[in-house]
Design a protein around this motif. Structure first.
Motif, PDB file in Angstrom:
ATOM      1  N   GLY A  98       0.880  -1.313  -0.055  1.00  0.00           N
ATOM      2  CA  GLY A  98      -0.125  -0.024   0.037  1.00  0.00           C
ATOM      3  C   GLY A  98       0.755   1.317  -0.031  1.00  0.00           C
ATOM      4  N   PRO A 156       2.997   4.126  -1.424  1.00  0.00           N
ATOM      5  CA  PRO A 156       3.068   4.721  -2.603  1.00  0.00           C
ATOM      6  C   PRO A 156       4.412   4.467  -3.324  1.00  0.00           C
ATOM      7  CG  PRO A 156       2.705   6.332  -1.168  1.00  0.00           C
ATOM      8  CD  PRO A 156       2.241   5.166  -0.280  1.00  0.00           C
ATOM      9  N   SER A 208       4.422   1.256  -4.805  1.00  0.00           N
ATOM     10  CA  SER A 208       3.773   1.309  -6.125  1.00  0.00           C
ATOM     11  C   SER A 208       4.382   1.813  -7.292  1.00  0.00           C
ATOM     12  CB  SER A 208       2.414   1.838  -5.921  1.00  0.00           C
ATOM     13  OG  SER A 208       2.428   3.295  -6.197  1.00  0.00           O
ATOM     14  N   GLN A 209       5.385   2.661  -7.074  1.00  0.00           N
ATOM     15  CA  GLN A 209       6.106   3.439  -7.967  1.00  0.00           C
ATOM     16  C   GLN A 209       7.130   2.632  -8.152  1.00  0.00           C
ATOM     17  OE1 GLN A 209       5.726   6.487  -9.728  1.00  0.00           O
ATOM     18  NE2 GLN A 209       3.772   6.032  -8.811  1.00  0.00           N
TER      19      GLN A 209
END
Lengths: 328, 328
Positions: B66, B68, B71-72
């Motif tokens: 979760g 960020p 996620s990048q």
């Protein structure tokens, strides 16, 4: 090994796969386990998957893993899967319009979570359970989880109307998809109830910088047209609008109101804090993975459609309509 | 099928796995392919993986999907892998201190990308290539990608000192890890060059709300102690600090300066825009996956250590030191 234990291959596979209880006598099971130990046998999951047809692996299919909405979905999925299933992230690059589910089935995933606006719903025959994420409509034979956005969208539109907004831009996602289509339609239908209102649709990839560029380029026209509010289909698009408005010296909400959908974790931190319709991505991922696990546990699972609530979160990006003075 | 084609099983597997060129005569290959077609044989990837030992699947292991930043990273990895490899996301919940790499190897992944601060570096014997992400140090036999944060950290600290900041809080990640240890050490060492400076360390999970709660609770003490600046180990922790300071009516940077590490896509949108040391998560994922692919392509791959640049991005969250008036 069956020879070493003096039992059948079927018996060995029952023991290896933890299905011996009630099928294989404790004594036999002990003999097999001794043989396994003696022969230094290691259960290779590829070999096992040929026996069980199970990889204990679930695929989450999405067009853009970099999207923070998606990362929240993945977090919810991971929590619901726990340690029992592995999560295969099947990313379909921007160039791919449609995910290749057959390839995933051939890879041997046990189930598929499809978080992919605009994807063709797969036929029931693809060979493993599928749950569609964030799909407000779909064939009855497919399980799906969706957000019930109607009431929150009405509240959002009515608030803008009460504040005097008549000329509104709808900043939509360029990606087609029923979830975006539904948000847009619900906004348009509700706005149509008020005479003298106009909704102009523009579209952008769901990237902060793409949306920012689009808004910056469109702003002069919007000034001339007397646009006083922007409704953004997603928070990421809304972030782009915020940065473009800030760079152009347009004060939000004094000179332009902005409201959005998602309520990502960052929307309470933007300047100003974003008023947005909360669609919990984490809950979406969690509920979808829970349904998929139930489907995997059942012999002949019935499809499940589950709706999740949406809620308007009022923060600081919406205010009374005030027409921008046209420049140039 | 070998029988149907009148060839050996080895020959069939060469053809199935696209390794027939130069090994199997075109005529034989055609015969095998005809047999495949006649028998309606479908290559099952589980069966094939037993032959090739390859799943065309790479695992990305992380503690928190979760996040960020992660996620990048995943977006960069997905781009570098393209369509040749599938991406297995191995999430280790907060309760797991250490990822279970052996389980992944048993699952049959071709390689592992380990983005896991505080994870024990795996031994070279785990059975597949591994690349450590964001690891500033590690055993020479392991490939890794890391950020060279020294110069940017010096610039950040020197700027705070020049602006008169002497009493600084370091908002650290509660998770242990060499990357966090390195950032903290570089900040402390640089600050030590200036007499009369103090650095107080506090720690939080890398969650906006957790960091926000910690800062809100600590603020009274910090006021009394005369803290004028916060250095945050990650942007997510910085977001938490921003929201707590905003809620407490502490103006950033007027009453408290804040600087961070990461430069996530949202850091230019916060209020105020966050001054931060850019560590490109996307580049980290991309470079690591590129190295892993090279390692998978080589017969006896040599370990690779690659450094990525860091850069101080000056925005609006740092200003001259001004001691808060103590309350209560």
């Amino acid at each position: 090994m069956a020879a070493a234990a003096g039992v059948s291959i079927a018996t060995v596979s029952l023991v290896i796969n933890g299905k011996a209880a009630g099928r294989v006598s404790p004594a036999t099971q002990a003999r097999v386990e001794k043989a396994i130990a003696d022969l230094g046998y290691v259960v290779d999951s590829a070999a096992r998957s040929l026996v069980t047809g199970r990889r204990q692996c679930v695929a989450l299919v999405a067009p853009d893993v970099g999207n923070p909405f998606f990362s929240q979905v993945a977090a919810g999925v991971a929590t619901a899967l726990g340690t029992e299933y592995r999560l295969l992230l099947a990313v379909s690059g921007a160039e791919h319009d449609q995910p290749d589910l057959d390839q995933l089935v051939a890879f041997g995933v046990d189930g598929i979570l499809l978080e992919f606006p605009g994807a063709e719903p797969p036929s029931g025959q693809i060979g493993c359970p599928v749950v569609l994420l964030d799909e407000p409509s779909g064939p009855p034979e497919l399980s799906r989880v969706y957000f019930d956005t109607r009431a929150a969208t009405r509240e959002m539109v009515d608030q803008l109307v009460e504040l005097g907004h008549r000329n509104i831009v709808y900043l939509d996602a360029s990606r087609e998809g029923k979830t975006f289509e539904t948000r847009r339609r619900q906004v348009a239908n509700r706005l149509r109830r008020t005479p003298g209102t106009a909704l102009t649709r523009v579209r952008s990839d769901i990237k902060v910088d793409d949306a920012s560029t689009l808004v910056a380029e469109s702003l002069p026209d919007w000034r001339r047209a007397g646009v006083t509010a922007i409704i953004s289909a997603t928070d990421v698009l809304g972030y782009g609008a915020l940065s473009a408005l800030g760079a152009a010296g347009v004060s939000v909400p004094k000179q332009m109101s902005l409201v959005s959908f998602d309520d990502l974790p960052f929307s309470k931190l933007t300047s100003p804090a974003l008023t947005t319709v909360r669609l919990s991505a984490y809950d979406l991922g969690y509920a979808s993975a829970r349904i998929l696990r139930e489907q995997l546990a059942e012999e002949s699972p019935a499809p499940r459609q589950e709706s999740l609530p949406a809620m308007l979160i009022n923060r600081s990006s919406v205010g009374p309509a005030r027409r921008l003075r046209a420049r140039g």
